[in-house]
Design a protein around this motif. Structure first.
Motif, PDB file in Angstrom:
ATOM      1  N   LEU A 160     -19.467  11.750 -16.099  1.00  0.00           N
ATOM      2  CA  LEU A 160     -20.399  11.873 -17.212  1.00  0.00           C
ATOM      3  C   LEU A 160     -20.580  10.582 -17.995  1.00  0.00           C
ATOM      4  N   PHE A 161     -19.816   9.540 -17.664  1.00  0.00           N
ATOM      5  CA  PHE A 161     -19.721   8.370 -18.525  1.00  0.00           C
ATOM      6  C   PHE A 161     -20.321   7.134 -17.859  1.00  0.00           C
ATOM      7  N   HIS A 162     -21.233   6.488 -18.582  1.00  0.00           N
ATOM      8  CA  HIS A 162     -21.763   5.188 -18.163  1.00  0.00           C
ATOM      9  C   HIS A 162     -20.944   4.122 -18.894  1.00  0.00           C
ATOM     10  N   ILE A 163     -20.205   3.322 -18.141  1.00  0.00           N
ATOM     11  CA  ILE A 163     -19.339   2.328 -18.760  1.00  0.00           C
ATOM     12  C   ILE A 163     -19.687   0.931 -18.242  1.00  0.00           C
ATOM     13  N   ARG A 164     -19.241  -0.065 -18.983  1.00  0.00           N
ATOM     14  CA  ARG A 164     -19.421  -1.454 -18.579  1.00  0.00           C
ATOM     15  C   ARG A 164     -18.082  -2.162 -18.715  1.00  0.00           C
ATOM     16  N   THR A 165     -17.729  -2.971 -17.732  1.00  0.00           N
ATOM     17  CA  THR A 165     -16.457  -3.681 -17.757  1.00  0.00           C
ATOM     18  C   THR A 165     -16.581  -4.940 -16.903  1.00  0.00           C
ATOM     19  N   VAL A 166     -15.451  -5.550 -16.554  1.00  0.00           N
ATOM     20  CA  VAL A 166     -15.471  -6.783 -15.765  1.00  0.00           C
ATOM     21  C   VAL A 166     -14.206  -6.831 -14.899  1.00  0.00           C
ATOM     22  N   THR A 167     -14.354  -7.282 -13.672  1.00  0.00           N
ATOM     23  CA  THR A 167     -13.252  -7.429 -12.694  1.00  0.00           C
ATOM     24  C   THR A 167     -12.279  -6.255 -12.723  1.00  0.00           C
ATOM     25  N   ALA A 168     -12.823  -5.050 -12.634  1.00  0.00           N
ATOM     26  CA  ALA A 168     -11.946  -3.877 -12.593  1.00  0.00           C
ATOM     27  C   ALA A 168     -11.168  -3.833 -11.282  1.00  0.00           C
ATOM     28  N   GLY A 169      -9.981  -3.256 -11.320  1.00  0.00           N
ATOM     29  CA  GLY A 169      -9.157  -3.124 -10.129  1.00  0.00           C
ATOM     30  C   GLY A 169      -9.425  -1.830  -9.386  1.00  0.00           C
ATOM     31  N   GLU A 170      -8.549  -1.546  -8.447  1.00  0.00           N
ATOM     32  CA  GLU A 170      -8.684  -0.341  -7.623  1.00  0.00           C
ATOM     33  C   GLU A 170      -7.294   0.149  -7.239  1.00  0.00           C
ATOM     34  N   TRP A 171      -7.119   1.470  -7.282  1.00  0.00           N
ATOM     35  CA  TRP A 171      -5.855   2.082  -6.850  1.00  0.00           C
ATOM     36  C   TRP A 171      -5.939   2.436  -5.370  1.00  0.00           C
ATOM     37  N   LEU A 200      -1.004   7.625 -20.617  1.00  0.00           N
ATOM     38  CA  LEU A 200      -2.243   7.003 -20.137  1.00  0.00           C
ATOM     39  C   LEU A 200      -1.971   5.512 -20.044  1.00  0.00           C
ATOM     40  N   ILE A 201      -2.121   4.948 -18.835  1.00  0.00           N
ATOM     41  CA  ILE A 201      -1.763   3.554 -18.598  1.00  0.00           C
ATOM     42  C   ILE A 201      -3.002   2.784 -18.158  1.00  0.00           C
ATOM     43  N   LEU A 202      -3.364   1.768 -18.924  1.00  0.00           N
ATOM     44  CA  LEU A 202      -4.450   0.857 -18.566  1.00  0.00           C
ATOM     45  C   LEU A 202      -3.817  -0.391 -17.982  1.00  0.00           C
ATOM     46  N   ALA A 203      -4.028  -0.605 -16.696  1.00  0.00           N
ATOM     47  CA  ALA A 203      -3.388  -1.721 -15.987  1.00  0.00           C
ATOM     48  C   ALA A 203      -4.465  -2.571 -15.334  1.00  0.00           C
ATOM     49  N   ASP A 204      -4.638  -3.782 -15.818  1.00  0.00           N
ATOM     50  CA  ASP A 204      -5.704  -4.653 -15.324  1.00  0.00           C
ATOM     51  C   ASP A 204      -5.127  -5.707 -14.386  1.00  0.00           C
ATOM     52  N   PRO A 205      -5.684  -5.842 -13.169  1.00  0.00           N
ATOM     53  CA  PRO A 205      -5.170  -6.856 -12.246  1.00  0.00           C
ATOM     54  C   PRO A 205      -5.635  -8.263 -12.570  1.00  0.00           C
ATOM     55  N   ALA A 206      -6.720  -8.400 -13.365  1.00  0.00           N
ATOM     56  CA  ALA A 206      -7.259  -9.732 -13.689  1.00  0.00           C
ATOM     57  C   ALA A 206      -8.002  -9.648 -15.017  1.00  0.00           C
ATOM     58  N   LEU A 207      -7.250  -9.594 -16.092  1.00  0.00           N
ATOM     59  CA  LEU A 207      -7.836  -9.423 -17.427  1.00  0.00           C
ATOM     60  C   LEU A 207      -8.708 -10.617 -17.788  1.00  0.00           C
ATOM     61  N   GLN A 208      -9.907 -10.331 -18.304  1.00  0.00           N
ATOM     62  CA  GLN A 208     -10.841 -11.376 -18.705  1.00  0.00           C
ATOM     63  C   GLN A 208     -11.056 -11.406 -20.217  1.00  0.00           C
ATOM     64  N   TRP A 209     -10.205 -10.741 -20.961  1.00  0.00           N
ATOM     65  CA  TRP A 209     -10.325 -10.660 -22.413  1.00  0.00           C
ATOM     66  C   TRP A 209     -10.294 -12.068 -23.010  1.00  0.00           C
ATOM     67  N   GLY A 210     -11.282 -12.382 -23.857  1.00  0.00           N
ATOM     68  CA  GLY A 210     -11.351 -13.705 -24.449  1.00  0.00           C
ATOM     69  C   GLY A 210     -10.114 -14.037 -25.261  1.00  0.00           C
ATOM     70  N   SER A 211      -9.690 -15.285 -25.202  1.00  0.00           N
ATOM     71  CA  SER A 211      -8.459 -15.688 -25.883  1.00  0.00           C
ATOM     72  C   SER A 211      -8.579 -17.115 -26.401  1.00  0.00           C
ATOM     73  N   LEU A 212      -7.849 -17.395 -27.467  1.00  0.00           N
ATOM     74  CA  LEU A 212      -7.779 -18.749 -28.021  1.00  0.00           C
ATOM     75  C   LEU A 212      -6.781 -19.618 -27.264  1.00  0.00           C
ATOM     76  N   TYR A 213      -5.959 -18.979 -26.439  1.00  0.00           N
ATOM     77  CA  TYR A 213      -4.830 -19.680 -25.833  1.00  0.00           C
ATOM     78  C   TYR A 213      -4.972 -19.754 -24.312  1.00  0.00           C
ATOM     79  N   ARG A 214      -4.299 -20.739 -23.736  1.00  0.00           N
ATOM     80  CA  ARG A 214      -4.359 -20.946 -22.296  1.00  0.00           C
ATOM     81  C   ARG A 214      -3.536 -19.904 -21.552  1.00  0.00           C
ATOM     82  N   LEU A 215      -3.843 -19.769 -20.263  1.00  0.00           N
ATOM     83  CA  LEU A 215      -3.053 -18.885 -19.414  1.00  0.00           C
ATOM     84  C   LEU A 215      -1.589 -19.309 -19.455  1.00  0.00           C
TER      85      LEU A 215
END
Length: 276
Positions: free
Chosen positions: A182-193, A127-142
């Motif tokens: 069946l699943f109601h989910i919430r996310t941000v800037t999801a990608g597309e295959w 199972l591979i989770l691949a994000d094209p533009a991750l928005q996960w909060g971070s203490l560090y710069r890009l």
């Protein structure tokens, strides 16, 4: 005399730090080895990720200072799977029937990509989770190596399997709620295959309006999710009374567990994961 006392103090400080580190490691191992209520052994799951799921961004030293716990998503998975963290695909020795979860992993060397492809073709389940533009909060710069990887670096593997990961640009609001079967989910800037037109052999079925891809590769199978932010507790854990009652506000983790169960049981995704 003073020197001897100083050396004695340093030795005791080092011993205390070692005991504290071992305590945290054993505590985390306890999450990963706790068996379900029915006492059946949990399915083995290897995990590789750049996300702060096991340790915080500051590493074990910061976690020791703050008495930190693993991420809620890791704790939830640990209740159902025997998790083994890995950091090198070439050195990884898979256990019998062990699945692989790659959650926005680091960039792989060419030999690691070959190893992963061969393992799946020989019957591996990933199972591979691949994000094209991750928005996960971070203490560090890009660009800081301590920060979770901003964009997936597995494009060569996806192209070989006949897919392309893109970030849709037509969404006006980056944060979104979705109904995935069946699943109601919430996310941000999801990608597309998207399917690669140059590939004649179609190995992957694209589902849930492009969020999921179910790939049959040789004797094995890989389920791909074009997003990793949905693991962030801020999108699913809820606030206020929902936390007190133990209920999730959104079904992000339930969907992740269902995807792993479908892989483990070799069930198709068409029924439960078709986006409405």
């Amino acid at each position: 005399m003073i020197d001897r006392l100083a050396r004695f103090g340093v030795r005791h400080w080092l011993l205390a730090a070692l005991v504290a580190a071992l305590t945290v490691l054993l505590w985390i191992a306890g999450f990963a080895t706790t068996r379900p209520a029915d006492n059946r052994p949990k399915p083995p799951l290897a995990l590789m990720t750049s996300l702060p799921l096991l340790w915080s961004e500051g590493g074990i030293e910061v976690d020791l200072d703050k008495d930190a716990a693993p991420h809620p998503a890791f704790m939830r998975l640990s209740a159902h799977y025997d998790i083994t963290p890995i950091d090198d695909l070439e050195a990884w020795a898979p256990k019998p029937k062990q699945m692989l979860l790659l959650a926005q992993p680091r960039a792989f060397a060419p030999r690691e990509l070959v190893r992963l492809d061969n393992w799946v073709r020989q019957g591996g389940l990933a199972l591979i989770l691949a994000d094209p533009a991750l928005q996960w909060g971070s203490l560090y710069r890009l660009g800081d190596k301590r920060r979770p990887l901003f964009t997936s670096m597995l494009s060569p593997l996806f192209a070989f399997w006949g897919l392309e990961l893109v970030l849709p640009l037509e969404d006006e609001v980056p944060a979104s709620m979705r109904k995935i079967g069946l699943f109601h989910i919430r996310t941000v800037t999801a990608g597309e295959w998207l399917p690669k037109e140059s590939v004649t052999t179609k190995r992957c079925a694209i589902l849930a309006k492009g969020l999921l891809a179910d790939c049959r590769i040789g004797k094995g199978r890989a389920v791909l999710v074009a997003d990793a932010d949905f693991l962030d507790a801020a999108f699913w854990e809820g606030q206020g009374m929902r936390i007190l009652t133990g209920k999730d506000e959104f079904a992000n983790i339930a969907m992740l567990q269902a995807l792993l169960s479908a892989l483990h049981d070799n069930k198709g995704l068409d029924g439960d994961f078709v986006g409405k």
